[in-house]
Design a protein around this motif. Structure first.
Motif, PDB file in Angstrom:
ATOM      1  N   THR A  27       0.757  -1.219   0.059  1.00  0.00           N
ATOM      2  CA  THR A  27       0.015  -0.005   0.120  1.00  0.00           C
ATOM      3  C   THR A  27       0.749   1.185   0.040  1.00  0.00           C
ATOM      4  O   THR A  27       0.225   2.446  -0.131  1.00  0.00           O
ATOM      5  N   GLY A  28       2.253   1.220   0.034  1.00  0.00           N
ATOM      6  CA  GLY A  28       2.959   2.385   0.129  1.00  0.00           C
ATOM      7  C   GLY A  28       3.674   2.526   1.702  1.00  0.00           C
ATOM      8  O   GLY A  28       4.342   3.484   1.601  1.00  0.00           O
ATOM      9  N   ASN A  29       3.096   2.280   2.659  1.00  0.00           N
ATOM     10  CA  ASN A  29       3.520   2.378   3.910  1.00  0.00           C
ATOM     11  C   ASN A  29       4.857   1.971   4.227  1.00  0.00           C
ATOM     12  O   ASN A  29       5.700   2.944   4.659  1.00  0.00           O
ATOM     13  N   SER A  30       5.483   0.860   3.588  1.00  0.00           N
ATOM     14  CA  SER A  30       6.614   0.503   3.960  1.00  0.00           C
ATOM     15  C   SER A  30       7.456   1.189   3.035  1.00  0.00           C
ATOM     16  O   SER A  30       8.673   1.659   3.499  1.00  0.00           O
ATOM     17  N   ALA A  31       7.174   1.558   1.745  1.00  0.00           N
ATOM     18  CA  ALA A  31       8.317   2.520   0.894  1.00  0.00           C
ATOM     19  C   ALA A  31       8.374   3.927   1.497  1.00  0.00           C
ATOM     20  O   ALA A  31       9.355   4.367   1.505  1.00  0.00           O
ATOM     21  N   SER A  32       7.145   4.350   2.150  1.00  0.00           N
ATOM     22  CA  SER A  32       7.258   5.491   2.637  1.00  0.00           C
ATOM     23  C   SER A  32       8.198   5.550   3.943  1.00  0.00           C
ATOM     24  O   SER A  32       9.130   6.370   4.175  1.00  0.00           O
ATOM     25  N   ALA A  33       7.935   4.641   4.928  1.00  0.00           N
ATOM     26  CA  ALA A  33       8.879   4.523   5.843  1.00  0.00           C
ATOM     27  C   ALA A  33      10.369   4.350   5.468  1.00  0.00           C
ATOM     28  O   ALA A  33      11.253   4.842   6.179  1.00  0.00           O
ATOM     29  N   ALA A  34      10.718   3.522   4.526  1.00  0.00           N
ATOM     30  CA  ALA A  34      11.921   3.581   4.005  1.00  0.00           C
ATOM     31  C   ALA A  34      12.633   4.820   3.554  1.00  0.00           C
ATOM     32  O   ALA A  34      13.803   4.867   3.760  1.00  0.00           O
ATOM     33  N   GLN A  35      11.778   5.355   2.702  1.00  0.00           N
ATOM     34  CA  GLN A  35      12.264   6.763   2.193  1.00  0.00           C
ATOM     35  C   GLN A  35      12.645   7.554   3.372  1.00  0.00           C
ATOM     36  O   GLN A  35      13.423   8.426   3.149  1.00  0.00           O
ATOM     37  N   ASN A  36      11.540   7.585   4.565  1.00  0.00           N
ATOM     38  CA  ASN A  36      11.903   8.604   5.352  1.00  0.00           C
ATOM     39  C   ASN A  36      13.134   8.109   6.327  1.00  0.00           C
ATOM     40  O   ASN A  36      13.729   8.875   6.670  1.00  0.00           O
ATOM     41  N   LEU A  37      13.349   6.969   6.392  1.00  0.00           N
ATOM     42  CA  LEU A  37      14.351   6.466   7.172  1.00  0.00           C
ATOM     43  C   LEU A  37      15.787   7.003   6.564  1.00  0.00           C
ATOM     44  O   LEU A  37      16.821   7.210   7.029  1.00  0.00           O
ATOM     45  N   THR A  38      15.652   6.650   5.044  1.00  0.00           N
ATOM     46  CA  THR A  38      16.836   7.034   4.338  1.00  0.00           C
ATOM     47  C   THR A  38      16.995   8.547   4.512  1.00  0.00           C
ATOM     48  O   THR A  38      18.285   8.794   4.603  1.00  0.00           O
ATOM     49  N   ALA A  39      16.129   9.401   4.451  1.00  0.00           N
ATOM     50  CA  ALA A  39      16.533  10.799   4.683  1.00  0.00           C
ATOM     51  C   ALA A  39      16.832  11.101   5.929  1.00  0.00           C
ATOM     52  O   ALA A  39      17.881  11.756   6.094  1.00  0.00           O
ATOM     53  N   LEU A  40      16.406  10.409   6.916  1.00  0.00           N
ATOM     54  CA  LEU A  40      16.974  10.786   8.404  1.00  0.00           C
ATOM     55  C   LEU A  40      18.242  10.319   8.519  1.00  0.00           C
ATOM     56  O   LEU A  40      18.977  11.118   9.036  1.00  0.00           O
ATOM     57  N   ILE A  41      18.664   9.120   8.060  1.00  0.00           N
ATOM     58  CA  ILE A  41      19.963   8.637   8.051  1.00  0.00           C
ATOM     59  C   ILE A  41      20.774   9.503   7.365  1.00  0.00           C
ATOM     60  O   ILE A  41      22.052   9.985   7.980  1.00  0.00           O
ATOM     61  N   SER A  42      20.605  10.035   5.975  1.00  0.00           N
ATOM     62  CA  SER A  42      21.320  10.998   5.627  1.00  0.00           C
ATOM     63  C   SER A  42      21.396  12.193   6.317  1.00  0.00           C
ATOM     64  O   SER A  42      22.813  12.882   5.965  1.00  0.00           O
ATOM     65  N   LYS A  43      20.543  12.700   6.772  1.00  0.00           N
ATOM     66  CA  LYS A  43      20.472  13.917   7.678  1.00  0.00           C
ATOM     67  C   LYS A  43      21.441  13.825   9.127  1.00  0.00           C
ATOM     68  O   LYS A  43      22.157  14.943   9.151  1.00  0.00           O
ATOM     69  N   LYS A  44      21.093  12.893   9.748  1.00  0.00           N
ATOM     70  CA  LYS A  44      21.834  12.605  11.061  1.00  0.00           C
ATOM     71  C   LYS A  44      23.252  12.035  10.918  1.00  0.00           C
ATOM     72  O   LYS A  44      24.047  12.477  11.860  1.00  0.00           O
ATOM     73  N   ILE A  45      23.475  11.436  10.015  1.00  0.00           N
ATOM     74  CA  ILE A  45      24.804  10.692   9.936  1.00  0.00           C
ATOM     75  C   ILE A  45      25.321  10.684   8.411  1.00  0.00           C
ATOM     76  O   ILE A  45      25.447   9.906   7.536  1.00  0.00           O
ATOM     77  N   PRO A  46      25.681  11.998   8.077  1.00  0.00           N
ATOM     78  CA  PRO A  46      26.251  12.428   6.607  1.00  0.00           C
ATOM     79  C   PRO A  46      27.480  11.640   6.388  1.00  0.00           C
ATOM     80  O   PRO A  46      27.711  11.415   5.115  1.00  0.00           O
ATOM     81  N   THR A  47      28.285  11.169   7.172  1.00  0.00           N
ATOM     82  CA  THR A  47      29.279  10.262   6.689  1.00  0.00           C
ATOM     83  C   THR A  47      28.788   8.784   6.504  1.00  0.00           C
ATOM     84  O   THR A  47      29.741   8.044   5.747  1.00  0.00           O
ATOM     85  N   LEU A  48      27.575   8.342   6.465  1.00  0.00           N
ATOM     86  CA  LEU A  48      27.200   7.258   6.069  1.00  0.00           C
ATOM     87  C   LEU A  48      26.322   7.394   4.703  1.00  0.00           C
ATOM     88  O   LEU A  48      25.597   8.026   4.711  1.00  0.00           O
ATOM     89  N   ARG A  49      26.760   6.508   3.685  1.00  0.00           N
ATOM     90  CA  ARG A  49      25.920   6.250   2.454  1.00  0.00           C
ATOM     91  C   ARG A  49      24.898   5.564   2.536  1.00  0.00           C
ATOM     92  O   ARG A  49      24.926   4.503   3.271  1.00  0.00           O
ATOM     93  N   THR A  50      23.783   5.813   1.939  1.00  0.00           N
ATOM     94  CA  THR A  50      22.711   4.854   2.059  1.00  0.00           C
ATOM     95  C   THR A  50      22.054   4.656   0.611  1.00  0.00           C
ATOM     96  O   THR A  50      22.429   5.279  -0.504  1.00  0.00           O
ATOM     97  N   ARG A  51      21.790   3.232   0.583  1.00  0.00           N
ATOM     98  CA  ARG A  51      21.367   2.800  -0.660  1.00  0.00           C
ATOM     99  C   ARG A  51      19.831   2.241  -0.441  1.00  0.00           C
ATOM    100  O   ARG A  51      19.770   1.286   0.181  1.00  0.00           O
TER     101      ARG A  51
END
Length: 121
Positions: A27-51
């Protein structure tokens, strides 16, 4: 010639650690949660790359390579069925978690987040 640390190219820098975030979503909920987590990690831990990849896309991808850290966000659909974009990955999990392959994920630290449906009774 005197060179400072700021003059060094990225070739002299150690490679950044990468975290793989996989999702399967009906339904898109897991995709949205994954996108939000990716953005959060990129913001909070900029030394970590996300894929970020859909689970089945990872299985089919020629560049689908396990990283040391993996987060899987998915939900079940219907009566415990894999959601869209996660069917092949589900079959792959059956294989890698079989007794004959119990060492497959040994070098990987992984986390699984399973989302449920509040409407399911």
């Amino acid at each position: 010639c005197n060179t400072s640390r700021n003059d060094k190219t990225n070739n002299n820098m150690p490679p950044r650690e990468e975290i793989l975030i996989l999702y399967g979503s009906q339904t898109g909920n897991s995709a949205s949660a994954a996108q939000n987590l990716t953005a959060l990690i990129s913001k909070k831990i900029p030394t970590l790359r996300t894929r970020l990849m859909e689970c089945d896309e990872f299985i089919y991808s020629r560049h689908g390579k396990w990283t040391r850290f993996v987060i899987i966000i998915t939900s079940s659909y219907g009566v415990g069925q894999a959601p869209m974009g996660c069917h092949r990955f589900r079959e792959f999990c059956d294989f890698i978690f079989s007794p004959a392959r119990d060492d497959f994920l040994k070098p990987v630290t992984y986390m699984l987040l399973g989302l449920g449906d509040s409407q399911y009774r």
